[in-house]
Write a protein that holds these residues in place. Sequence first.
Motif, mmCIF file in Angstrom:
data_model
loop_
_atom_site.group_PDB
_atom_site.id
_atom_site.type_symbol
_atom_site.label_atom_id
_atom_site.label_comp_id
_atom_site.label_asym_id
_atom_site.label_seq_id
_atom_site.Cartn_x
_atom_site.Cartn_y
_atom_site.Cartn_z
ATOM 1 N N PHE A 7 0.868 -26.148 48.640
ATOM 2 C CA PHE A 7 2.235 -26.093 48.107
ATOM 3 C C PHE A 7 2.347 -25.059 46.989
ATOM 4 O O PHE A 7 3.361 -24.368 46.875
ATOM 5 N N ALA A 8 1.285 -24.943 46.172
ATOM 6 C CA ALA A 8 1.296 -23.949 45.089
ATOM 7 C C ALA A 8 1.277 -22.537 45.671
ATOM 8 O O ALA A 8 1.949 -21.632 45.158
ATOM 9 N N GLU A 9 0.528 -22.357 46.750
ATOM 10 C CA GLU A 9 0.458 -21.058 47.413
ATOM 11 C C GLU A 9 1.820 -20.689 47.993
ATOM 12 O O GLU A 9 2.273 -19.541 47.890
ATOM 13 N N LEU A 10 2.483 -21.655 48.595
ATOM 14 C CA LEU A 10 3.814 -21.446 49.170
ATOM 15 C C LEU A 10 4.816 -21.100 48.063
ATOM 16 O O LEU A 10 5.585 -20.149 48.177
ATOM 17 N N GLU A 11 4.770 -21.861 47.001
ATOM 18 C CA GLU A 11 5.675 -21.666 45.866
ATOM 19 C C GLU A 11 5.429 -20.315 45.192
ATOM 20 O O GLU A 11 6.354 -19.684 44.650
ATOM 21 N N GLY A 12 4.173 -19.845 45.247
ATOM 22 C CA GLY A 12 3.802 -18.614 44.565
ATOM 23 C C GLY A 12 4.057 -17.341 45.360
ATOM 24 O O GLY A 12 3.766 -16.236 44.878
ATOM 25 N N LEU A 13 4.589 -17.443 46.575
ATOM 26 C CA LEU A 13 4.888 -16.244 47.362
ATOM 27 C C LEU A 13 5.903 -15.380 46.630
ATOM 28 O O LEU A 13 6.833 -15.884 46.002
ATOM 29 N N SER A 14 5.734 -14.082 46.732
ATOM 30 C CA SER A 14 6.533 -13.143 45.922
ATOM 31 C C SER A 14 7.920 -12.874 46.491
ATOM 32 O O SER A 14 8.731 -12.200 45.866
ATOM 33 N N PHE A 15 8.197 -13.390 47.672
ATOM 34 C CA PHE A 15 9.519 -13.200 48.286
ATOM 35 C C PHE A 15 10.170 -14.567 48.513
ATOM 36 O O PHE A 15 9.496 -15.597 48.464
ATOM 37 N N PRO A 16 11.489 -14.588 48.767
ATOM 38 C CA PRO A 16 12.190 -15.867 48.912
ATOM 39 C C PRO A 16 11.682 -16.715 50.087
ATOM 40 O O PRO A 16 11.469 -16.209 51.192
ATOM 41 N N VAL A 17 11.502 -18.003 49.812
ATOM 42 C CA VAL A 17 11.080 -18.960 50.842
ATOM 43 C C VAL A 17 12.141 -20.056 50.926
ATOM 44 O O VAL A 17 12.462 -20.702 49.929
ATOM 45 N N VAL A 18 12.700 -20.247 52.126
ATOM 46 C CA VAL A 18 13.799 -21.199 52.319
ATOM 47 C C VAL A 18 13.419 -22.255 53.361
ATOM 48 O O VAL A 18 12.941 -21.921 54.442
ATOM 49 N N ALA A 19 13.640 -23.507 53.024
ATOM 50 C CA ALA A 19 13.434 -24.599 53.982
ATOM 51 C C ALA A 19 14.764 -24.893 54.670
ATOM 52 O O ALA A 19 15.772 -25.131 54.003
ATOM 53 N N ALA A 20 14.777 -24.842 56.005
ATOM 54 C CA ALA A 20 15.982 -25.140 56.796
ATOM 55 C C ALA A 20 15.824 -26.553 57.360
ATOM 56 O O ALA A 20 15.016 -26.788 58.260
ATOM 57 N N ILE A 21 16.578 -27.491 56.815
ATOM 58 C CA ILE A 21 16.331 -28.916 57.065
ATOM 59 C C ILE A 21 17.399 -29.541 57.962
ATOM 60 O O ILE A 21 18.583 -29.539 57.628
ATOM 61 N N HIS A 22 16.944 -30.092 59.072
ATOM 62 C CA HIS A 22 17.817 -30.929 59.912
ATOM 63 C C HIS A 22 17.038 -32.170 60.295
ATOM 64 O O HIS A 22 15.875 -32.106 60.683
ATOM 65 N N GLY A 23 17.680 -33.325 60.186
ATOM 66 C CA GLY A 23 17.020 -34.583 60.510
ATOM 67 C C GLY A 23 16.282 -35.142 59.310
ATOM 68 O O GLY A 23 16.542 -34.770 58.169
ATOM 69 N N VAL A 24 15.329 -36.035 59.574
ATOM 70 C CA VAL A 24 14.637 -36.698 58.468
ATOM 71 C C VAL A 24 13.703 -35.729 57.748
ATOM 72 O O VAL A 24 12.958 -34.983 58.367
ATOM 73 N N CYS A 25 13.794 -35.764 56.431
ATOM 74 C CA CYS A 25 12.949 -34.934 55.567
ATOM 75 C C CYS A 25 12.458 -35.859 54.464
ATOM 76 O O CYS A 25 13.112 -36.014 53.426
ATOM 77 N N LEU A 26 11.335 -36.497 54.713
ATOM 78 C CA LEU A 26 10.893 -37.578 53.843
ATOM 79 C C LEU A 26 9.469 -37.365 53.344
ATOM 80 O O LEU A 26 8.670 -36.683 53.981
ATOM 81 N N GLY A 27 9.171 -37.975 52.210
ATOM 82 C CA GLY A 27 7.810 -37.969 51.688
ATOM 83 C C GLY A 27 7.246 -36.575 51.555
ATOM 84 O O GLY A 27 7.832 -35.695 50.915
ATOM 85 N N GLY A 28 6.077 -36.373 52.184
ATOM 86 C CA GLY A 28 5.431 -35.063 52.129
ATOM 87 C C GLY A 28 6.296 -33.958 52.694
ATOM 88 O O GLY A 28 6.163 -32.791 52.302
ATOM 89 N N GLY A 29 7.213 -34.297 53.609
ATOM 90 C CA GLY A 29 8.136 -33.301 54.161
ATOM 91 C C GLY A 29 9.072 -32.766 53.092
ATOM 92 O O GLY A 29 9.314 -31.555 53.006
ATOM 93 N N LEU A 30 9.611 -33.658 52.260
ATOM 94 C CA LEU A 30 10.481 -33.219 51.172
ATOM 95 C C LEU A 30 9.672 -32.508 50.097
ATOM 96 O O LEU A 30 10.148 -31.535 49.495
ATOM 97 N N GLU A 31 8.451 -32.957 49.870
ATOM 98 C CA GLU A 31 7.596 -32.276 48.883
ATOM 99 C C GLU A 31 7.319 -30.832 49.317
ATOM 100 O O GLU A 31 7.314 -29.914 48.486
ATOM 101 N N LEU A 32 7.101 -30.637 50.605
ATOM 102 C CA LEU A 32 6.926 -29.277 51.131
ATOM 103 C C LEU A 32 8.202 -28.472 50.930
ATOM 104 O O LEU A 32 8.166 -27.318 50.476
ATOM 105 N N ALA A 33 9.349 -29.075 51.241
ATOM 106 C CA ALA A 33 10.630 -28.382 51.083
ATOM 107 C C ALA A 33 10.892 -28.027 49.614
ATOM 108 O O ALA A 33 11.448 -26.968 49.314
ATOM 109 N N MET A 34 10.499 -28.922 48.697
ATOM 110 C CA MET A 34 10.718 -28.653 47.262
ATOM 111 C C MET A 34 9.779 -27.572 46.725
ATOM 112 O O MET A 34 10.057 -26.955 45.704
ATOM 113 N N ALA A 35 8.665 -27.336 47.417
ATOM 114 C CA ALA A 35 7.771 -26.239 47.028
ATOM 115 C C ALA A 35 8.332 -24.890 47.477
ATOM 116 O O ALA A 35 7.891 -23.841 47.007
ATOM 117 N N CYS A 36 9.303 -24.922 48.395
ATOM 118 C CA CYS A 36 10.019 -23.697 48.771
ATOM 119 C C CYS A 36 10.972 -23.311 47.632
ATOM 120 O O CYS A 36 11.279 -24.128 46.764
#
Length: 706
Positions: A92-121
């Motif tokens: 998640f830190a590696e994802l968050e640290g990318l030098s260009f924009p990272v966007v999570a496109a969410i449809h349906g359930v986004c729970l637990g570790g799924g939301l944590e991944l999305a929040m690292a975007c």
Amino acid sequence: MERTFNLERRDDGIAVVTMDVPGDTMNTLRAEFANEISELLSEIKRDNSIKGLVLISGKKDSFIAGADVKMLDACKTKDDVTAITKQGYEVFAELEGLSFPVVAAIHGVCLGGGLELAMACHARICTDDAKTMLGLPEVMLGLLPGGGGTQRLPKLVGITTALDMMLTGKQLRGKQALKAGLVNDMVPQSILLESAINLAKSGKVAPKPRKKSLINRLLEDTSMGRNIVFDQAAKKVHKKTQGNYPAPPKIIDCIKVGANKGMQAGLEAESRHFADLVLTKESAALRTIFFATTEMKKEAGEAEIRDLNKAVVLGGGLMGGGIASVTATKAKMPVRVKDIAEQGLSNALAYAYKQLDKKVKRRHITASARDNTMALMTTTTEYRGVKDADIVVEAVFEDLNLKHQMVKDIERECNENTIFASNTSSLPIGQIAEAAERPENVIGLHYFSPVEKMPLVEVIAHEKTSQQTIDTTVAFARKQGKTPIVVKDGAGFYVNRILVLYMLEAAQVLLEGQRVEHLDKALVKFGFPVGPINLLDEVGIDVGAKISPILEKELGSRFKAPDVYEKLLADGRKGRKSEKGFYLYGKQAKKGKKQVDESVYALFGITPSHDHDPKKTVQRCVVQMLNEAARCLDEGIIASPRDGDIGAIFGIGFPPFLGGPFRYMDEMGADKLVTLLKGYQATHGDRFEPCELLVKMAEEGKKFYS
């Protein structure tokens, strides 16, 4: 080997990563994906043509449903758990640290570790679809978010909202997530990918500043204010959980550490607390419930299920109205309510409308969606429009002659394949089926009140019920959003049978001089949602008075009720429904505080005392329930300890952190339980006699779960 993460490079410099776990209907995060993700991120970093990244799911109605909980069962030490969280933090830190924009496109359930991944975007876009839900429900498994969620969520939505979400497991719909600041935008599903790509290209991925009231700023942006928030949250949690669940205090501590000492310190606290929680018996018990319910949803029947296109409900009372409501709102099936009085029909419609209108006011559904659902409900005082019913649910009074008449009416007015399902709470289904020409179509379908909230239903088959009727009724209950357990016919079935003995013992303790509020408080502290006397007031003292004699007649003297019911009913005390029972109601009651009606003691001719040991009080009531649960298993009333545990937790609120009566008996040991029962048998009588199965298990040192 099929890949889970697939990378597509676009000509405009935006890369799209699609997550699609092969062979599964939903995406879940697993430890074994770590290498694939690391390789993918390394490949992305090396490619200078990539100017932005979008993460999306390849599944129909799921972004990521969370981390795979099963991998935690393999952890034997804290180090095993920490290795998993460390892996997640690094990715998640590696994802968050990318030098260009990272966007999570969410449809349906986004729970637990799924939301944590999305929040690292760097940004999140979700759809406006009703299936889109975002949340961190780990507390429901006795855990806390272990992928940085306790640190990232408060930064996006604020401490107060983050606490509310994590301490309750609350999930936000798209509109709520947008308003809270959890997502940057909400769009129709048809343009989700396009919108996410455009956002990544624009580079405007910073979260929108949240509007804060003055009081909110004082509470969240100052050290003193935050301490007030955390202290109040801790008090509220303790009142609700009675200290039985270790996860909530640790969630509060993680957020507190992060807010006061920074994210790194917060992550260290999160990792430490998460490892501690995974190894607790409370989390182990809650995870078994999760696995059991998931397993039950997947179980297929043995027979071909009949088509379910239309239902009829007999009786427009509280139960009938509730059953009709969940049939229309959850199962999306046309339902016709039949009652002898127009008032009953009006009540049923009003009940359903009220439930739906709440959703409109909370903006969960539109007014037109409410009206469309209400259109599925029709009413009649005669047997009209019922010929094509696939299933009829009877919810009339507990009177055998009346139920016999209902069976005859339905066999005359409906078709030869129509299932007749009785919502009786105590009468044996075999006795109801005696009036049927087609007993194979007769079954029990026992709901719990309030129907829209209680997840359990008991499906009760008598000796002549066909397998097709059983399997079709189970399918009907699942369509209504219920968790069904199939039980054998017999008075009280399973749930009411174990509940009544528990309630009768509470009544005995009361008559020995225990104060009502002390009795109820002791059982709530043990882990029940409400005390037994409070529950009797809520269910209705008149209902209890009807059930107990039926069980005594069918099952023996241990179900003989003390003469409390007669005295209470003679004094006009039916509980909340008559605003007169063990507790005060209406104008006599103080707002927000439950008060005992002290005049009830004089009715029984007792003087309450304060010297009763609450632990002994709890033990007496609970061992009665445990003994009867084991007896039900021995008699084949329930098919397995699993069904017994789910039935008790979902039907009567047996403390979930104990895993259910059978897991609790395993934890206690059959030998200890038998010793306790024999001790109470010597002092209080044969109603405590341990059942044969427990005695045998104690002798052989066996458990219900191997």
